[in-house]
Design a protein around this motif. Sequence first.
Motif: not given
Length: 203
Positions: A25-39, A74-88
Motif C-alpha cells: 500500500p501507498l498513501i499521499a495527501v495534497g491538493n488536486d488541480p482545483q486546489r482542493k484537498r485530496i487523499l 510510488s507516487f508524488a503530488i506536484a504543487a499544481d495538483g498533478t499526480l506522478y506515479v512510477v512503477s516496476l
Amino acid sequence: ASRDRGGTWSPPITIADRECTSCAPLIAVGNDPQRKRILYVGYASESGLRIRASRDGGASFGAPVTAVPGTRGSFAIAADGTLYVVSLRGSVRGSYGSGDQEIVMATSSDGGRSFTKPRLISRYGERLPFYFGTPRIEVDSARKWIYVAYTRGGRDGNWDLALVAIKDLAKPWTRARIGDDATCAATYFAPQLALDPTTGALH
C-alpha cells in the motif's frame, strides 16, 4: 484517520479486498488541480498499480483506477495538483534481474480519475531486479524537476542505483549512477528519495 494527533481513530474501511495481490500500500495527501484537498491510496493488483482517491478526508473513496502496469511503485503530488506515479513493470519471474522488466511513469491531472499512457523511464534492456527494486519518485515543483530512482542489476548481485532527472519529457534526461565503484563489492538496492522544497536539494 486521526484528527486529534493519534488520540482517537476513525473506524477502518476496506480500500481493496479480493483484487489486492501483494498489496504494497501507498498513501499521499495534497491538493488536486482545483486546489482542493485530496487523499490518494494505492495498492498492487493483477492489473497493475491501482489508485483510489478520497475528497472527504478518507471517509469515502472513488472507484479504483489502474495508473500503471506493475505492482511495485510510488507516487508524488506536484504543487499544481498533478499526480506522478512510477512503477516496476514485471513479475517475480525476473526476481533478481531481468532485461524484460521496465520502469514506467504515468501522470494524472484530474485527481486520479484517469492517467496518461505510461512512459518508459529505464533504458531498453536494462536488467532490473523485482525484489528490493521498488522505484521512487520526487517532484520539485518550484524548479520543475522530476526525479526517479531505481535499482539495476542481475543475478550476479552487482547492483547499483540509477537516478533520472527529468526537466522536460521531450528532451534528453540527466542520468547518474550511485554505487558504481568497481572496487566496492556492495549491493545497492531499495532506493529512497527526499527533496528539500526550499533549496531544491535532493537526498
